[in-house]
Design a protein around this motif. Structure first.
Motif, PDB file in Angstrom:
ATOM      1  N   ASN A  18     -26.218 -28.913  11.570  1.00 25.64           N
ATOM      2  CA  ASN A  18     -25.492 -28.515  10.363  1.00 25.64           C
ATOM      3  C   ASN A  18     -24.127 -28.527  10.494  1.00 25.64           C
ATOM      4  O   ASN A  18     -23.237 -28.965   9.723  1.00 25.64           O
ATOM      5  CB  ASN A  18     -25.989 -27.157   9.657  1.00 25.64           C
ATOM      6  N   TYR A  19     -23.754 -27.670  11.815  1.00 28.37           N
ATOM      7  CA  TYR A  19     -22.289 -27.716  12.214  1.00 28.37           C
ATOM      8  C   TYR A  19     -21.613 -29.074  12.278  1.00 28.37           C
ATOM      9  O   TYR A  19     -20.579 -29.339  11.633  1.00 28.37           O
ATOM     10  CB  TYR A  19     -22.351 -27.019  13.644  1.00 28.37           C
ATOM     11  N   LEU A  20     -22.226 -30.121  12.864  1.00 26.26           N
ATOM     12  CA  LEU A  20     -21.558 -31.468  12.866  1.00 26.26           C
ATOM     13  C   LEU A  20     -21.842 -32.128  11.611  1.00 26.26           C
ATOM     14  O   LEU A  20     -20.767 -32.951  11.323  1.00 26.26           O
ATOM     15  CB  LEU A  20     -22.332 -32.148  14.011  1.00 26.26           C
ATOM     16  N   SER A  21     -22.507 -32.047  10.690  1.00 27.18           N
ATOM     17  CA  SER A  21     -22.657 -32.271   9.325  1.00 27.18           C
ATOM     18  C   SER A  21     -21.537 -31.963   8.622  1.00 27.18           C
ATOM     19  O   SER A  21     -20.881 -32.861   7.891  1.00 27.18           O
ATOM     20  CB  SER A  21     -23.936 -32.247   8.834  1.00 27.18           C
ATOM     21  N   GLN A  22     -21.327 -30.852   8.676  1.00 26.78           N
ATOM     22  CA  GLN A  22     -19.896 -30.441   7.926  1.00 26.78           C
ATOM     23  C   GLN A  22     -18.769 -31.033   8.296  1.00 26.78           C
ATOM     24  O   GLN A  22     -17.929 -31.419   7.511  1.00 26.78           O
ATOM     25  CB  GLN A  22     -19.889 -28.841   8.113  1.00 26.78           C
ATOM     26  N   ILE A  23     -18.721 -31.251   9.717  1.00 29.40           N
ATOM     27  CA  ILE A  23     -17.306 -32.099   9.983  1.00 29.40           C
ATOM     28  C   ILE A  23     -17.500 -33.673   9.656  1.00 29.40           C
ATOM     29  O   ILE A  23     -16.404 -34.001   9.099  1.00 29.40           O
ATOM     30  CB  ILE A  23     -17.371 -31.955  11.680  1.00 29.40           C
ATOM     31  N   SER A  69     -17.334 -33.290  27.169  1.00 25.96           N
ATOM     32  CA  SER A  69     -16.366 -33.529  28.132  1.00 25.96           C
ATOM     33  C   SER A  69     -15.011 -33.929  27.591  1.00 25.96           C
ATOM     34  O   SER A  69     -13.814 -33.886  28.338  1.00 25.96           O
ATOM     35  CB  SER A  69     -16.806 -34.747  29.078  1.00 25.96           C
ATOM     36  N   GLY A  70     -14.878 -34.253  26.319  1.00 28.37           N
ATOM     37  CA  GLY A  70     -13.690 -34.328  25.751  1.00 28.37           C
ATOM     38  C   GLY A  70     -13.791 -35.029  24.298  1.00 28.37           C
ATOM     39  O   GLY A  70     -14.749 -35.278  23.754  1.00 28.37           O
ATOM     40  N   LEU A  71     -12.710 -34.970  23.396  1.00 28.25           N
ATOM     41  CA  LEU A  71     -12.528 -35.795  22.269  1.00 28.25           C
ATOM     42  C   LEU A  71     -11.686 -36.821  22.638  1.00 28.25           C
ATOM     43  O   LEU A  71     -10.597 -36.823  22.788  1.00 28.25           O
ATOM     44  CB  LEU A  71     -12.170 -34.686  21.092  1.00 28.25           C
ATOM     45  N   ASN A  72     -12.265 -38.017  21.902  1.00 32.52           N
ATOM     46  CA  ASN A  72     -11.715 -39.481  22.179  1.00 32.52           C
ATOM     47  C   ASN A  72     -11.513 -40.172  20.737  1.00 32.52           C
ATOM     48  O   ASN A  72     -12.440 -39.751  19.725  1.00 32.52           O
ATOM     49  CB  ASN A  72     -12.073 -40.049  23.256  1.00 32.52           C
ATOM     50  N   LEU A 131      -9.043 -31.051  14.808  1.00 31.97           N
ATOM     51  CA  LEU A 131     -10.315 -30.561  14.878  1.00 31.97           C
ATOM     52  C   LEU A 131     -10.470 -29.671  16.128  1.00 31.97           C
ATOM     53  O   LEU A 131      -9.715 -29.693  17.344  1.00 31.97           O
ATOM     54  CB  LEU A 131     -11.090 -31.718  15.435  1.00 31.97           C
ATOM     55  N   GLU A 132     -11.135 -28.548  15.670  1.00 28.62           N
ATOM     56  CA  GLU A 132     -11.433 -27.435  16.718  1.00 28.62           C
ATOM     57  C   GLU A 132     -13.016 -27.541  16.894  1.00 28.62           C
ATOM     58  O   GLU A 132     -13.813 -27.297  15.839  1.00 28.62           O
ATOM     59  CB  GLU A 132     -11.241 -26.100  16.284  1.00 28.62           C
ATOM     60  N   LEU A 133     -13.472 -27.869  18.250  1.00 32.71           N
ATOM     61  CA  LEU A 133     -15.087 -28.329  18.331  1.00 32.71           C
ATOM     62  C   LEU A 133     -15.662 -27.233  19.348  1.00 32.71           C
ATOM     63  O   LEU A 133     -14.887 -27.106  20.253  1.00 32.71           O
ATOM     64  CB  LEU A 133     -15.243 -29.620  18.630  1.00 32.71           C
ATOM     65  N   LYS A 134     -16.731 -27.026  19.241  1.00 44.39           N
ATOM     66  CA  LYS A 134     -17.377 -26.250  20.151  1.00 44.39           C
ATOM     67  C   LYS A 134     -17.788 -27.003  21.535  1.00 44.39           C
ATOM     68  O   LYS A 134     -17.668 -28.214  21.346  1.00 44.39           O
ATOM     69  CB  LYS A 134     -18.635 -25.488  19.823  1.00 44.39           C
TER      70      LYS A 134
END
Length: 164
Positions: A18-23, A69-72, A131-134
């Motif tokens: 659900n969290y990722l689907s919203q993004i 490990s990161g956002l790319n 973006l702020e991600l867990k």
């Protein structure tokens, strides 16, 4: 007509799904991109779905956590903006199982894509900075998905959920 192509996806647990689907939905709406189910591709371009089903049916897995490990970002449409995942023993073993079963070369770089869309570097970097991600995501399932055609036609054909 081209031959069907199947992918093996790791599926996040319901809360992380659900969290990722919203993004993903928000980015798709804002940038005119297709929406898709959150997943980490474990293996790609399988054509023997029955062998893949057999392998999955023999797995005795429990849910496990994956760490970001990161956002790319990249020019590759399938990795426009994505979460890079740390390789851990679960991922290594699962990928190895499919790698040994199929005579296919798949460059396994675990990630969860957030948008599929051709866009310039500045736009991708702007999205990333917003973006702020867990940092961790629970994986509790595996699926075989027909990824032959456009994203909107992708179809989950077989899915197994793992329990604690």
């Amino acid at each position: 007509m081209s031959q069907s192509k199947y992918s093996i996806w790791l599926i996040p647990g319901e809360k992380d799904q659900n969290y990722l689907s919203q993004i993903i939905e928000s980015l798709a709406d804002n940038y005119g991109a297709p929406s898709f189910e959150p997943h980490a591709t474990l293996f790609n371009s399988i054509q023997d779905i029955e062998s893949a089903k057999t392998i999955i049916s023999q797995m005795n897995y429990k849910p496990f956590q994956l760490k970001m490990s990161g956002l790319n970002q990249s020019e590759n449409i399938w990795k426009t903006i994505f979460l890079e995942l740390e390789i851990d023993p679960h991922l290594t073993l699962l990928n190895y199982i499919f790698d040994q079963a199929f005579d296919i070369k798949y460059d396994f770089k675990p990630h969860i894509s957030l948008i599929y869309k051709k866009m310039d570097t500045q736009t991708r970097e702007s999205i990333m900075s917003s973006l702020e991600l867990k940092n961790t995501y629970l994986i509790n399932g595996i699926a075989i998905v027909d990824t032959t055609g456009p994203v909107i036609t992708w179809n989950k054909l077989h899915e197994v959920f793992w329990n604690f």
